[in-house]
Design a protein around this motif. Structure first.
Motif, mmCIF file in Angstrom:
data_model
loop_
_atom_site.group_PDB
_atom_site.id
_atom_site.type_symbol
_atom_site.label_atom_id
_atom_site.label_comp_id
_atom_site.label_asym_id
_atom_site.label_seq_id
_atom_site.Cartn_x
_atom_site.Cartn_y
_atom_site.Cartn_z
ATOM 1 N N MET A 165 14.776 21.057 38.001
ATOM 2 C CA MET A 165 16.233 21.536 38.840
ATOM 3 C C MET A 165 16.080 22.160 39.891
ATOM 4 S SD MET A 165 18.006 19.875 36.344
ATOM 5 C CE MET A 165 19.811 20.415 36.457
ATOM 6 N N ALA A 166 16.992 22.178 40.918
ATOM 7 C CA ALA A 166 16.500 22.703 42.195
ATOM 8 C C ALA A 166 16.850 24.158 41.974
ATOM 9 C CB ALA A 166 17.584 22.260 43.243
ATOM 10 N N CYS A 167 17.410 24.901 41.067
ATOM 11 C CA CYS A 167 17.684 26.127 41.268
ATOM 12 C C CYS A 167 17.725 26.662 39.685
ATOM 13 C CB CYS A 167 18.784 26.303 41.999
ATOM 14 S SG CYS A 167 20.339 25.661 41.519
ATOM 15 N N GLU A 168 18.019 28.020 39.656
ATOM 16 C CA GLU A 168 18.379 28.632 38.271
ATOM 17 C C GLU A 168 19.555 28.204 38.149
ATOM 18 O OE1 GLU A 168 15.933 32.682 37.850
ATOM 19 O OE2 GLU A 168 17.018 32.568 39.829
ATOM 20 N N PRO A 169 19.985 28.256 36.739
ATOM 21 C CA PRO A 169 21.326 28.020 36.155
ATOM 22 C C PRO A 169 22.602 28.740 36.855
ATOM 23 C CG PRO A 169 19.776 27.889 34.364
ATOM 24 C CD PRO A 169 19.127 28.318 35.442
ATOM 25 N N ASP A 170 22.272 29.859 37.158
ATOM 26 C CA ASP A 170 23.448 30.736 37.450
ATOM 27 C C ASP A 170 23.596 31.110 39.085
ATOM 28 O OD1 ASP A 170 21.040 32.405 37.667
ATOM 29 O OD2 ASP A 170 21.983 34.071 36.881
ATOM 30 N N ARG A 171 22.669 30.108 39.642
ATOM 31 C CA ARG A 171 22.669 30.258 41.198
ATOM 32 C C ARG A 171 22.951 29.067 41.648
ATOM 33 N NH1 ARG A 171 19.645 34.802 43.016
ATOM 34 N NH2 ARG A 171 19.756 36.300 41.414
ATOM 35 N N PRO A 172 23.753 28.742 42.891
ATOM 36 C CA PRO A 172 23.950 27.693 43.841
ATOM 37 C C PRO A 172 22.455 27.418 44.587
ATOM 38 C CG PRO A 172 25.021 29.451 45.122
ATOM 39 C CD PRO A 172 24.338 29.970 43.584
ATOM 40 N N ALA A 173 22.431 26.121 44.926
ATOM 41 C CA ALA A 173 21.143 25.562 45.787
ATOM 42 C C ALA A 173 21.441 25.873 47.089
ATOM 43 C CB ALA A 173 20.630 24.059 45.297
ATOM 44 N N ALA A 174 20.460 26.415 47.729
ATOM 45 C CA ALA A 174 20.766 26.615 49.357
ATOM 46 C C ALA A 174 20.569 25.370 50.378
ATOM 47 C CB ALA A 174 19.911 27.794 49.723
#
Length: 281
Positions: A165-174
């Motif tokens: 996955m592109a990012c941690e579950p609690d963060r949006p992907a930049a």
């Protein structure tokens, strides 16, 4: 070792106003496709960047897995919007409707990234599969309709299926850059992945790829005029288990020829083996 095949499905535009369009995915699709092809991946003919409905995404993904040859390693690359709701992970189809958070609406217009994919992989001849998901761009919270939040963990895989996955579950992907810049806008994750793969000439496991991605993404982030928040890619499963071979080991140039000659009876009678080895290079 079996072949490496990839299915790329990018969704750049959506029917619902809940999902902003991602027109920069059209360029990213061409760039990711070229990068994987350069590394020896066979790109499946069902790949593309288009307004795929959830039903079309499901059909292409299921057919790709079912048609796997024995010993094959498959990479499914999904890029677009995604969300988490009611303990489940979803990839949004172009027809995604989150206005009503009922089970039927969710399943009809979004692709669940859940245990069914592990079962499909187990029923196929594929050796290993990995879903690369660059889809956590927004933590969508539709006003008055409940929260579409982020999960605590990536989707659950198994010994034959991983989720990157592109990012941690609690963060949006930049998303970096801007439309007027020479390179336009681009996903921090996808740009880092392209750079890591282009620079790699040795075997590469999913664990190692995740580590390299984290470093490359941080480097890209800090070079922005207005750096976004730090972003950490996530890989399903525990450390140390069987991992997807993103890139196979490559034999050294001439290595096979040297080994054949060294197995020959004449090699045992060679007096200057250092010189003979140099001549074989």
């Amino acid at each position: 070792m079996g072949a490496h095949r990839a299915l790329l499905l990018f969704v750049p535009a959506y029917a619902s106003e809940d999902w902003p369009d991602l027109e920069y995915l059209r360029d990213e699709y061409r760039e990711v496709r070229a990068t994987l092809a350069d590394q020896g991946y066979e790109i499946d003919g069902s790949s593309g960047c288009d307004t795929y409905t959830a039903a079309e995404l499901l059909k292409r993904m299921s057919r790709f897995i079912a048609d796997a040859g024995r010993g094959e390693r498959q990479l499914v690359y999904l890029s677009g919007h995604g969300f988490h709701h009611d303990g489940r992970h979803w990839f949004a189809g172009a027809d995604s409707d989150v206005g009503l958070l009922g089970a039927q609406t969710l399943q009809a217009t979004n692709v669940e990234l859940g245990s069914d994919w592990a079962r499909q992989v187990d029923r196929s001849a594929v050796e290993q599969a990995m879903f690369v998901v660059d889809a956590c761009r927004d933590r969508l919270v539709p006003e008055g309709r409940g929260e579409l939040g982020s999960p605590l963990t990536p989707p659950v895989g198994n010994d034959r299926l991983s989720f990157l996955m592109a990012c941690e579950p609690d963060r949006p992907a930049a998303v970096a850059g801007h439309a007027e810049a020479p390179d336009g806008r681009y996903s921090l994750f996808t740009q880092a992945l392209r750079e890591v793969l282009a620079d790699t000439q040795t075997a590469l496991s999913a664990d190692r790829l995740r580590d390299l991605l984290e470093s490359a993404m941080e480097d890209l982030r800090t070079r922005q005029a207005k750096p976004p928040r730090s972003q950490v890619p996530r890989l399903s499963g525990d450390e140390g288990g069987p991992r997807f071979d993103v890139l196979p080991a490559r034999p050294e140039p001439g290595g096979e020829r040297r080994n054949r000659l060294r197995d020959h009876a004449v090699w045992s009678r060679t007096t200057d083996r250092a010189e003979a080895t140099e001549l074989l290079e």
